[in-house]
Design an enzyme around this catalytic site. Structure first.
Site, PDB file in Angstrom:
ATOM      1  N   ARG A  87      34.762  35.438  46.802  1.00 22.74           N
ATOM      2  CA  ARG A  87      36.135  34.919  46.736  1.00 22.74           C
ATOM      3  C   ARG A  87      36.727  34.953  48.138  1.00 22.74           C
ATOM      4  O   ARG A  87      36.508  35.904  48.878  1.00 22.74           O
ATOM      5  CB  ARG A  87      37.003  35.815  45.847  1.00 22.74           C
ATOM      6  CG  ARG A  87      36.838  35.625  44.372  1.00 22.74           C
ATOM      7  CD  ARG A  87      38.045  36.184  43.639  1.00 22.74           C
ATOM      8  NE  ARG A  87      38.398  37.543  44.013  1.00 22.74           N
ATOM      9  CZ  ARG A  87      37.978  38.633  43.402  1.00 22.74           C
ATOM     10  NH1 ARG A  87      37.148  38.547  42.381  1.00 22.74           N
ATOM     11  NH2 ARG A  87      38.372  39.827  43.792  1.00 22.74           N
ATOM     12  N   LYS A 244      38.732  31.685  37.536  1.00 22.09           N
ATOM     13  CA  LYS A 244      39.947  32.384  37.958  1.00 22.09           C
ATOM     14  C   LYS A 244      41.107  31.415  38.249  1.00 22.09           C
ATOM     15  O   LYS A 244      42.255  31.721  37.964  1.00 22.09           O
ATOM     16  CB  LYS A 244      39.679  33.229  39.211  1.00 22.09           C
ATOM     17  CG  LYS A 244      38.477  34.170  39.116  1.00 22.09           C
ATOM     18  CD  LYS A 244      38.613  35.236  38.053  1.00 22.09           C
ATOM     19  CE  LYS A 244      37.545  36.308  38.242  1.00 22.09           C
ATOM     20  NZ  LYS A 244      37.448  37.248  37.136  1.00 22.09           N
ATOM     21  N   ASP A 311      35.663  39.042  30.578  1.00 19.32           N
ATOM     22  CA  ASP A 311      36.410  38.836  31.824  1.00 19.32           C
ATOM     23  C   ASP A 311      37.861  38.400  31.642  1.00 19.32           C
ATOM     24  O   ASP A 311      38.724  38.861  32.359  1.00 19.32           O
ATOM     25  CB  ASP A 311      35.686  37.812  32.700  1.00 19.32           C
ATOM     26  CG  ASP A 311      36.164  37.828  34.145  1.00 19.32           C
ATOM     27  OD1 ASP A 311      36.398  38.922  34.682  1.00 19.32           O
ATOM     28  OD2 ASP A 311      36.317  36.746  34.734  1.00 19.32           O
ATOM     29  N   ARG A 405      25.227  36.939  41.434  1.00 17.96           N
ATOM     30  CA  ARG A 405      25.736  36.661  40.081  1.00 17.96           C
ATOM     31  C   ARG A 405      24.665  36.088  39.150  1.00 17.96           C
ATOM     32  O   ARG A 405      23.708  35.463  39.579  1.00 17.96           O
ATOM     33  CB  ARG A 405      26.879  35.635  40.173  1.00 17.96           C
ATOM     34  CG  ARG A 405      28.082  36.116  40.950  1.00 17.96           C
ATOM     35  CD  ARG A 405      28.972  37.009  40.126  1.00 17.96           C
ATOM     36  NE  ARG A 405      30.075  37.577  40.877  1.00 17.96           N
ATOM     37  CZ  ARG A 405      31.188  38.043  40.314  1.00 17.96           C
ATOM     38  NH1 ARG A 405      31.327  38.022  39.006  1.00 17.96           N
ATOM     39  NH2 ARG A 405      32.142  38.566  41.068  1.00 17.96           N
TER      40      ARG A 405
END
Length: 622
Positions: A87, A244, A311, A405
């Site tokens: 990020r 997100k 999440d 990931r």
């Protein structure tokens, strides 16, 4: 898009899959305006089919962007440019007319609660990046639903991207395809425009065949226009804009306007030996065991945990006053390092097929490998690191990136909850906050009331995570585990949470705080964690049922003597696990006060300030 383009006569576009004439007017306008600006060679309208997915994966394999992992069924490995691995909070912005719409005005320096960009600055940034940015590439139109298709709690997005990796990943992470366009009709949708920022022909060679433009990376959100604009990064939440960007930053703003909550929370169902079931949502920062908790195998006989999501939770009170939650995602985008058959066997089973791995290491027999995988390599098996070099453990370099990931379909989880796609959502009766705190914070406590629970969320602190740019083991403030994900002013967000108490007929969940990570003076964990955390869930379950099994401490309610089931655990230092030391908490209160004062400033609700004063008074009496 910005600057907003006016509808014009239809453009002649080369469409290689799908039919522009089947799109609703608003969707077609979005495609044509973006294509006029970005100048792709062609447009591909994604239908979400198996055949399309195979073609996308084959295309990436031909381009050297991904590699087939022959040890598993339909699993793939991507290695990114090492400059595009996390990020980028410093380049992630919210664009609103006034700064205070996005962030409280900090007393000193830069806000830690998000980044604001003025509309004028954004327009300038947009115009230096997007014209002709997709030249030589295909623009993919990804229609997707966040949440079960047709659920009243779900929202729809349309993402335009020039990255086939994003197409394949969004197919896993969202409900994607033609059915979404049929459901959408002329309805509202969130516009998502993404480009890797590498028009063809290339001006410089790619690293690992990974297109990105780190120097110009920008991830921007325009809440008023329900738009997300991302440039320069092909990785993770920077490019999978449903995650997100939509599910937290834009959705939290929509939730405020519509009276619900969009939160960085796992959702699990816990069933006791009598067959009674309760659903719990939990907010932990990255690297605090969210996925492990969501997929827990309880050690307590007769208890069962099932996973709704690991999440994100969207939660809204129904007409009966129950807080109902959906997992808006369709897959798991989890951190691979530290995941093993010991720590999370359900995750390991989930990712054994139909999974895209990114920045993990590769074994010479066609498998994956990472720090903490806890598997012994056969003598003749070698490992290639995430940097595409032979990995020699003695060199001290990790074989995988700390933020490597896996991207896997949620339906493959062996303990997926039978109601995980329930359109009305599951009823939440407990909310848990937590962080990675080696010192001072007890294993478990329960909030005294709703206001106190909101304060607990606001005061969360945890060791920094590899998911972002931060370095080292510094303890960071991470309120509600949302610090990088707020879509609007954090002070207003706290007021929104506090307002839930006043919703007519609302049956408020109990709020708890946990810390699995407390250590002794020898740096050993005091609590065994993982499946043993079911003992904490059992106590929460009993408290939700109204059982009198708690005692007061300065932080809230903790288990009464003997109330936490420790059978079979051997000698644990419970006094240390639950100790509340005056000196530690005086320092903690001072750190929280300073944070509230400097970062939230005039936007801090008085109810939250009062909760801090009350905690200080309780600690002073120790």
């Amino acid at each position: 898009m910005a600057p907003q383009l006016q509808s014009q006569a239809r453009l002649p576009l080369k469409v290689v899959r799908g039919d522009l004439n089947t799109l609703s007017s608003p969707v077609r306008d979005f495609v044509e305006q973006s294509a006029k600006l970005c100048q792709p060679d062609s447009v591909h309208i994604c239908d979400g089919s198996e055949e399309e997915n195979r073609q996308i994966l084959s295309l990436m394999e031909e381009q050297g962007m991904i590699k087939r992992l022959r040890k598993y069924h339909n699993c793939w490995l991507a290695r990114t440019d090492p400059r595009d691995v996390a990020r980028v909070e410093s380049k992630t912005v919210i664009v609103t007319p006034e700064q205070r719409d996005t962030i409280p005005m900090p007393k000193n320096g830069i806000s830690q609660l998000g980044r604001w960009l003025s509309e004028k600055e954004f327009e300038k940034a947009f115009n230096t990046r997007f014209p002709e940015c997709m030249k030589g590439r295909t623009m993919y139109l990804i229609p997707f639903s966040m949440g079960p298709v047709g659920s009243p709690l779900s929202k729809i997005g349309i993402q335009l991207t020039d990255s086939p990796y994003v197409v394949a990943s969004m197919r896993i992470m969202t409900r994607m395809g033609s059915v979404i366009l049929e459901t959408l009709g002329n309805g509202q949708f969130v516009k998502c425009l993404h480009s890797v920022g590498c028009p063809l022909p290339l001006k410089r060679p790619l690293v690992n065949n990974w297109a990105c433009n780190p120097e110009l990376t920008l991830v921007a959100h325009i809440p008023q226009r329900r738009e997300i604009i991302s440039f320069g990064s092909g990785y993770g939440g920077n490019s999978l804009l449903g995650k997100k960007c939509f599910a937290l930053r834009i959705a939290s703003r929509i939730a405020k306007e519509e009276g619900w909550l969009a939160e960085h929370m796992l959702i699990l169902g816990v069933t006791n030996p009598k067959g009674q079931k309760k659903y719990i949502a939990a907010a932990f920062p990255s690297a605090c065991g969210k996925t492990n908790m969501a997929m827990m195998n309880p050690t307590l006989p007769g208890w069962k945990v099932e996973c709704v999501g690991d999440d994100i939770a969207w939660m809204k009170f129904d007409e009966q006053g129950n807080l109902r939650a959906i997992n808006p995602e369709n897959g798991f985008f989890g951190v691979a390092p530290g995941t093993s058959m010991k720590t999370n066997p359900n995750a390991m089973e989930t990712i054994s097929n139909n999974t895209i791995f990114t920045n993990v290491a590769e074994t010479s027999d066609g498998g994956v490998y990472w720090e903490g995988i806890d598997e012994t390599l056969l003598p003749d098996v070698t490992v290639t690191s995430w940097k595409n070099k032979e990995w020699v453990p003695e060199d001290g370099e990790p074989c995988s990136h700390p933020n490597a990931r896996f991207c896997a379909p949620a339906r493959q989880c062996p303990i997926i909850d039978p109601h995980w796609e329930s359109p009305e959502g599951v009823p939440i009766e407990g909310i848990v906050f937590g962080g990675r705190r080696p010192k001072g914070v007890p294993l478990l406590y329960e909030a005294l009331n709703w206001q106190h629970g909101v304060f607990i969320g606001a005061a969360m602190r945890s060791e920094a995570t590899a998911a972002a740019e931060h370095k080292g083991k510094v303890i960071m403030h991470d309120p509600f585990a949302m610090r990088p994900f707020f879509g609007y002013n954090f002070g207003k967000y706290l007021s929104h949470w506090l307002s839930m108490e006043h919703q007519a007929g609302a049956r408020l969940p109990k709020i708890f705080h946990v810390n699995w990570f407390r250590k002794d003076k020898q740096n050993n964990y005091l609590w065994p964690g993982f499946g043993e955390n079911s003992r904490v869930l059992e106590w929460m379950f009993r408290r939700i049922e109204g059982e009198d099994c708690a005692k007061l401490c300065p932080l809230g309610f903790i288990p009464a003597d003997g109330a936490l089931n420790l059978q079979g655990l051997g000698n644990l230092n419970m006094d240390q696990l639950f100790s509340v030391e005056k000196e530690f908490w005086e320092e903690e209160i001072e750190a929280i006060r300073k944070y509230f004062d400097e970062q939230v400033n005039n936007d801090l609700p008085s109810d939250v300030a009062n909760q801090l004063l009350q905690l200080e008074q309780r600690i002073s009496r120790l």
